[in-house]
Motif scaffolding. Structure first.
Motif, mmCIF file in Angstrom:
data_model
loop_
_atom_site.group_PDB
_atom_site.id
_atom_site.type_symbol
_atom_site.label_atom_id
_atom_site.label_comp_id
_atom_site.label_asym_id
_atom_site.label_seq_id
_atom_site.Cartn_x
_atom_site.Cartn_y
_atom_site.Cartn_z
ATOM 1 N N PRO A 228 0.806 -1.215 0.000
ATOM 2 C CA PRO A 228 0.000 0.000 0.000
ATOM 3 C C PRO A 228 0.841 1.267 0.000
ATOM 4 O O PRO A 228 0.421 2.311 -0.477
ATOM 5 C CB PRO A 228 -0.856 -0.102 1.263
ATOM 6 C CG PRO A 228 -0.398 -1.289 2.001
ATOM 7 C CD PRO A 228 0.547 -2.056 1.153
ATOM 8 N N TRP A 229 2.071 1.189 0.522
ATOM 9 C CA TRP A 229 2.947 2.361 0.515
ATOM 10 C C TRP A 229 3.344 2.742 -0.903
ATOM 11 O O TRP A 229 3.515 3.910 -1.223
ATOM 12 C CB TRP A 229 4.189 2.120 1.376
ATOM 13 C CG TRP A 229 3.861 2.205 2.831
ATOM 14 C CD1 TRP A 229 3.772 1.172 3.701
ATOM 15 C CD2 TRP A 229 3.541 3.387 3.567
ATOM 16 N NE1 TRP A 229 3.424 1.643 4.946
ATOM 17 C CE2 TRP A 229 3.276 2.999 4.887
ATOM 18 C CE3 TRP A 229 3.448 4.734 3.242
ATOM 19 C CZ2 TRP A 229 2.932 3.905 5.875
ATOM 20 C CZ3 TRP A 229 3.112 5.640 4.235
ATOM 21 C CH2 TRP A 229 2.856 5.228 5.526
ATOM 22 N N LEU A 230 3.480 1.753 -1.761
ATOM 23 C CA LEU A 230 3.807 2.029 -3.149
ATOM 24 C C LEU A 230 2.630 2.719 -3.851
ATOM 25 O O LEU A 230 2.834 3.642 -4.642
ATOM 26 C CB LEU A 230 4.167 0.730 -3.875
ATOM 27 C CG LEU A 230 4.775 0.865 -5.253
ATOM 28 C CD1 LEU A 230 6.045 1.693 -5.205
ATOM 29 C CD2 LEU A 230 5.062 -0.511 -5.821
ATOM 30 N N VAL A 231 1.418 2.312 -3.516
ATOM 31 C CA VAL A 231 0.231 2.969 -4.059
ATOM 32 C C VAL A 231 0.168 4.412 -3.560
ATOM 33 O O VAL A 231 -0.105 5.340 -4.328
ATOM 34 C CB VAL A 231 -1.053 2.193 -3.669
ATOM 35 C CG1 VAL A 231 -2.298 2.939 -4.117
ATOM 36 C CG2 VAL A 231 -1.021 0.796 -4.265
ATOM 37 N N ALA B 287 0.749 10.200 -4.525
ATOM 38 C CA ALA B 287 1.383 11.461 -4.128
ATOM 39 C C ALA B 287 2.205 12.041 -5.273
ATOM 40 O O ALA B 287 2.162 13.252 -5.527
ATOM 41 C CB ALA B 287 2.269 11.234 -2.899
ATOM 42 N N LEU B 288 2.921 11.183 -5.981
ATOM 43 C CA LEU B 288 3.708 11.643 -7.119
ATOM 44 C C LEU B 288 2.810 12.190 -8.222
ATOM 45 O O LEU B 288 3.130 13.203 -8.857
ATOM 46 C CB LEU B 288 4.575 10.499 -7.642
ATOM 47 C CG LEU B 288 5.544 10.830 -8.755
ATOM 48 C CD1 LEU B 288 6.528 11.905 -8.306
ATOM 49 C CD2 LEU B 288 6.298 9.587 -9.192
ATOM 50 N N ALA B 289 1.669 11.547 -8.452
ATOM 51 C CA ALA B 289 0.719 12.045 -9.452
ATOM 52 C C ALA B 289 0.185 13.418 -9.063
ATOM 53 O O ALA B 289 0.074 14.311 -9.910
ATOM 54 C CB ALA B 289 -0.429 11.058 -9.612
ATOM 55 N N LEU B 290 -0.121 13.619 -7.782
ATOM 56 C CA LEU B 290 -0.617 14.917 -7.325
ATOM 57 C C LEU B 290 0.438 16.006 -7.484
ATOM 58 O O LEU B 290 0.142 17.103 -7.974
ATOM 59 C CB LEU B 290 -1.057 14.817 -5.865
ATOM 60 C CG LEU B 290 -1.543 16.099 -5.212
ATOM 61 C CD1 LEU B 290 -2.759 16.655 -5.941
ATOM 62 C CD2 LEU B 290 -1.858 15.877 -3.750
ATOM 63 N N VAL B 291 1.665 15.702 -7.107
ATOM 64 C CA VAL B 291 2.742 16.678 -7.237
ATOM 65 C C VAL B 291 2.988 17.008 -8.710
ATOM 66 O O VAL B 291 3.171 18.172 -9.081
ATOM 67 C CB VAL B 291 4.030 16.158 -6.551
ATOM 68 C CG1 VAL B 291 5.230 17.009 -6.899
ATOM 69 C CG2 VAL B 291 3.833 16.107 -5.048
ATOM 70 N N THR B 292 2.963 15.997 -9.565
ATOM 71 C CA THR B 292 3.210 16.212 -10.989
ATOM 72 C C THR B 292 2.126 17.071 -11.626
ATOM 73 O O THR B 292 2.439 18.017 -12.366
ATOM 74 C CB THR B 292 3.308 14.858 -11.719
ATOM 75 O OG1 THR B 292 4.348 14.080 -11.122
ATOM 76 C CG2 THR B 292 3.598 15.045 -13.190
ATOM 77 N N THR B 293 0.857 16.788 -11.343
ATOM 78 C CA THR B 293 -0.216 17.592 -11.924
ATOM 79 C C THR B 293 -0.186 19.017 -11.379
ATOM 80 O O THR B 293 -0.468 19.964 -12.111
ATOM 81 C CB THR B 293 -1.593 16.960 -11.681
ATOM 82 O OG1 THR B 293 -1.782 16.740 -10.284
ATOM 83 C CG2 THR B 293 -1.736 15.646 -12.423
ATOM 84 N N SER B 294 0.174 19.177 -10.128
ATOM 85 C CA SER B 294 0.296 20.523 -9.562
ATOM 86 C C SER B 294 1.424 21.293 -10.237
ATOM 87 O O SER B 294 1.276 22.475 -10.568
ATOM 88 C CB SER B 294 0.545 20.459 -8.059
ATOM 89 O OG SER B 294 -0.547 19.867 -7.405
ATOM 90 N N LEU B 295 2.544 20.630 -10.463
ATOM 91 C CA LEU B 295 3.675 21.266 -11.135
ATOM 92 C C LEU B 295 3.293 21.678 -12.558
ATOM 93 O O LEU B 295 3.608 22.794 -12.990
ATOM 94 C CB LEU B 295 4.871 20.316 -11.163
ATOM 95 C CG LEU B 295 6.106 20.821 -11.911
ATOM 96 C CD1 LEU B 295 6.663 22.071 -11.232
ATOM 97 C CD2 LEU B 295 7.160 19.734 -11.995
#
Length: 66
Positions: free
Chosen positions: A8-11, A16-24
């Motif tokens: 679940p940590w990988l999910v 989290a990476l998807a959220l940061v990327t779309t925000s960027l």
């Protein structure tokens, strides 16, 4: 997804990476647009696009078979 995944940590990390990327991407596009459009114009376009999305979603909700 987290319930079925072995890790679940990988999910969590992927989400989290998807959220940061779309925000960027949003920040970079906003910064680029601000060079060509005034703040008032950007606010008007943003409000208009959000209103259009809301109307589209409302239409889709009221007419699901079309």
């Amino acid at each position: 997804m987290a319930a079925r995944a072995a890790s679940p940590w990988l999910v969590f990390l992927g989400a989290a990476l998807a959220l940061v990327t779309t925000s960027l991407i949003g920040v970079l596009i906003g910064r680029w647009l601000s060079q060509y459009l005034s703040e008032q114009r950007l606010q008007t376009l943003t409000g208009g696009s959000l209103l259009a999305i809301a109307l589209w979603l409302l239409w889709d909700m009221l007419h699901p078979s079309l």
